[in-house]
Design a protein around this motif. Structure first.
Motif, PDB file in Angstrom:
ATOM      1  N   LEU A 195      12.082  -7.743 -32.925  1.00  0.00           N
ATOM      2  CA  LEU A 195      11.582  -6.363 -32.987  1.00  0.00           C
ATOM      3  C   LEU A 195      10.607  -6.080 -31.851  1.00  0.00           C
ATOM      4  CD1 LEU A 195      10.977  -3.650 -34.540  1.00  0.00           C
ATOM      5  CD2 LEU A 195       9.234  -4.915 -35.791  1.00  0.00           C
ATOM      6  N   GLY A 196       9.681  -6.985 -31.639  1.00  0.00           N
ATOM      7  CA  GLY A 196       8.685  -6.823 -30.570  1.00  0.00           C
ATOM      8  C   GLY A 196       8.454  -8.176 -29.930  1.00  0.00           C
ATOM      9  N   ASN A 197       7.275  -8.361 -29.320  1.00  0.00           N
ATOM     10  CA  ASN A 197       6.944  -9.671 -28.754  1.00  0.00           C
ATOM     11  C   ASN A 197       8.030 -10.113 -27.775  1.00  0.00           C
ATOM     12  OD1 ASN A 197       6.695 -12.980 -29.435  1.00  0.00           O
ATOM     13  ND2 ASN A 197       4.811 -11.839 -29.363  1.00  0.00           N
ATOM     14  N   ARG A 198       8.516  -9.127 -27.002  1.00  0.00           N
ATOM     15  CA  ARG A 198       9.742  -9.366 -26.232  1.00  0.00           C
ATOM     16  C   ARG A 198       9.520 -10.130 -24.946  1.00  0.00           C
ATOM     17  NH1 ARG A 198      12.928  -3.746 -27.133  1.00  0.00           N
ATOM     18  NH2 ARG A 198      13.346  -4.058 -29.344  1.00  0.00           N
ATOM     19  N   SER A 199       8.332 -10.081 -24.381  1.00  0.00           N
ATOM     20  CA  SER A 199       8.107 -10.834 -23.146  1.00  0.00           C
ATOM     21  C   SER A 199       8.089 -12.325 -23.445  1.00  0.00           C
ATOM     22  CB  SER A 199       6.782 -10.425 -22.507  1.00  0.00           C
ATOM     23  OG  SER A 199       5.719 -10.849 -23.334  1.00  0.00           O
ATOM     24  N   ASN A 200       7.825 -12.663 -24.704  1.00  0.00           N
ATOM     25  CA  ASN A 200       7.757 -14.057 -25.143  1.00  0.00           C
ATOM     26  C   ASN A 200       9.128 -14.483 -25.663  1.00  0.00           C
ATOM     27  OD1 ASN A 200       6.681 -16.535 -26.112  1.00  0.00           O
ATOM     28  ND2 ASN A 200       6.274 -15.626 -28.124  1.00  0.00           N
ATOM     29  N   ALA A 201       9.557 -15.674 -25.294  1.00  0.00           N
ATOM     30  CA  ALA A 201      10.820 -16.186 -25.823  1.00  0.00           C
ATOM     31  C   ALA A 201      10.540 -16.970 -27.100  1.00  0.00           C
ATOM     32  CB  ALA A 201      11.476 -17.095 -24.783  1.00  0.00           C
TER      33      ALA A 201
END
Ligand code: FAD
Length: 547
Positions: A265-271
């Motif tokens: 949903l979010g936290n997209r820069s983090n894999a």
């Protein structure tokens, strides 16, 4: 700059970007909370950090790092396994800036002891500021600094890792950790069949000389390009914590095979990866069978960071909402001058004032825990309560902040849509809401006298505030009930709100009074702005939030 002319209209009444703002100096509640909790000597350092992270260039890095999301390269073109994740350069730049400021290690000395003084408060102020710009990269940052607490249980591993972990360099190269300029650590606990109940972990560890070979899986393992992970696995004596590096001591790539990255949903820069360990090399951390006791040292610190980051996200939402309202006119009047918008914004400002005072007070407890038993008791009882309340309040808060910007708040070009998507994760990971409430009950059951002493201290600190005494009595009564688990949320929320009132009383008594009047004396309405504050208080709250 010349504006392009549209055929049908002129562009006006849009707020300018909120950029090139000093995110420390422009935030009086933060400044005062840092000071009240012992961090005043770091004002210059924090102001420099606030100016840098408030720049347009940092905001752009945050945007790009979330739009150009990480890619898993499982194999090379010839079919050989690679198991590497590629990030946009903007992500690496954010990591480098955070590492340079010591966000990943400044609460530890070079040999892994607590740094002392106000190291926790000062770092938390930076973490709070950085989370207003980009939160995804803070995942490996927070895990790295927290991992030291678990490594303390295994002094030989700690001693060899600290010379690399304690530098202020970020080294993204895919190479053995011992030859790098700096390193990051992640953690792998959650498996498909359970994240809360890690006792159900199926991953096995078998002895191999002085080390172990680990076989199994993890269902969520974030920041897969970390140089090593603290991993739970079943050894002969039970669930055990291990240090699992990306490279084995002979320099070969360790058998850590990434299956895919989560579509989040979010936290997209983090894999965040799903991973298989195929006889991966690992070293034990702590005793066999004591894995939970070992890794919980780390988790306590990541929980603290979850609360700090959620408070930072809300602060950013408030600042953007207030900034927009000061520039946007509706019916010939700025939104910020409309009484109903003032009611909403000032009520939100009060929530942020209390949240930042509370998280900084918690960090002071972390600073003092090594040599102060009552602060240690505060830290143990209140970390889960504070994570519960602050993190769970963020999504609703950010939704309201978004609405203050109207349609502009809902589109992806602004930061609020990203903050909103980010906000639930801090409540979910590192112990979800119910688990935090159960943790408060556990702290109460284990150390009833120490917990009651914390409650008595809170009672003394809030004596002058409306309905605080009733709240203390209520919490005590609910915690004594035999069916405490069923009503834990009732008492834990009240405990967190009481602690927030106490923390705010140490920063700004007038605002503590308003907070208690609207959150303790009355149940706060389900929407922001449904409160009756005086005009002078409204003005003061908004001026403090953003001059
Ligand atoms: C983006 C992201 C990244 C992550 N990264 C990592 C990582 O790097 N490493 C890692 O190990 N994990 C990671 N996780 C996993 C995360 O920590 C778990 O999802 C979390 O701990 C919850 O575990 P679960 O998903 O198995 O849910 P469950 O344990 O099944 O819990 C589901 C719900 O039940 C509630 N619950 C549990 N027990 C009780 C009870 N006794 N009574 C009442 N309610 C209860 C919980 O509060 C929760 O709401 C990540 C998760 C996300 C979303």
């Amino acid at each position: 700059m010349t504006q392009s002319v549209f055929a049908t209209h002129e562009v006006f009444n849009q707020s300018p970007p909120l950029e090139d703002v000093n995110l420390f100096a422009a935030d009086r509640p933060l400044l005062e909370a840092v000071k009240a909790n012992g961090g005043d000597l770091a004002e210059k350092e924090l102001s420099d950090f606030g100016a840098q992270w408030g720049s347009a260039a940092m905001a752009e890095r945050g945007r790009v790092a979330n739009e150009s999301t990480p890619k898993l390269r499982t194999f090379d073109s010839r079919g050989n396994r690679r198991d590497q994740v590629e990030f946009h350069p903007a992500y690496h730049e954010l990591m480098a800036h955070s590492a340079h400021a010591g966000l990943h290690n400044s609460t530890w000395s070079a040999d892994g002891r607590p740094a002392g003084a106000a190291a926790e408060v000062v770092r938390a102020a930076k973490f709070y500021i950085a989370s207003q710009v980009e939160t995804g990269h803070l995942c490996p940052i927070t895990m790295t600094r927290a991992s030291v607490a678990a490594l303390t249980m295994q002094p030989d591993v700690l001693a060899k890792v600290m010379p690399v972990l304690s530098t202020k360099s970020y080294d993204p190269g895919f190479a053995p950790w011992w030859g790098k300029r700096g390193m990051t650590l992640g953690m792998g606990m959650t498996e498909k069949q359970g994240g809360t109940d890690v006792r159900s972990n199926m991953t096995r560890a078998t002895r191999d000389g002085n080390a172990y070979r680990v076989t199994g899986h993890k269902w969520f393992m974030s920041a897969p390009m970390c140089d090593a992970f603290l991993v739970l696995a079943q050894a002969d004596e039970g669930l055990t914590c291990f240090f699992m590096p990306r490279f084995a001591p002979d320099g070969s790539v360790n058998a850590i095979q990434f299956q895919r990255l989560k579509d989040k949903l979010g936290n997209r820069s983090n894999a965040s990866s799903e991973v298989e360990f195929v006889g991966a090399y690992a070293e034990r951390v702590g005793e066999e069978g004591k894995g939970i006791r070992t890794i919980i040292q780390m988790v306590q610190l990541t929980r603290q960071d979850c609360a700090v980051a959620s408070a930072g996200l809300m602060r950013s939402g408030l600042a953007h909402a207030l900034h927009h309202a000061r520039h946007r006119s509706v019916f010939q009047k700025h939104l910020a001058d409309q009484p109903l918008m003032q009611a909403v914004l000032s009520d939100m400002a009060l929530h942020v004032e209390a949240s930042v005072a509370l998280v900084m007070r918690l960090c002071r407890a972390f600073d003092r825990t090594p040599h102060d038993q009552s602060e240690a008791a505060y830290m143990r009882l209140l970390t889960p309560a504070i994570k519960y309340w602050v993190c769970k309040s963020a999504p609703a808060f950010l939704y309201e902040a978004m609405e203050c910007l109207g349609g502009n708040g809902y589109v992806e070009e602004g930061i609020l849509a990203r903050h909103y998507r980010e906000s639930p994760v801090n409540a979910i990971w590192e112990g979800s809401g119910n688990v935090m409430c159960l943790d408060v009950l556990r702290a109460l059951a284990r150390e009833p006298d120490a917990a009651m002493a914390v409650l008595q201290d809170l009672a003394a600190e809030t004596r002058s505030l409306p309905s605080a005494a009733e709240a203390v009595a209520f919490i005590g009564k609910v915690f004594r009930r035999s069916d405490g688990e069923r009503v834990a949320r009732v008492a834990v929320e009240k405990l967190a709100v009481l602690s927030a009132a106490a923390a705010l009383n140490g920063v700004s008594p007038r605002h503590a009074d308003l907070f208690a009047a609207t959150r303790l004396a009355a149940n706060h309405a389900s929407m922001y702005g449904a409160v009756d504050l005086e005009n002078a208080d409204i003005r003061a709250l908004l001026e403090r939030a953003l001059p």
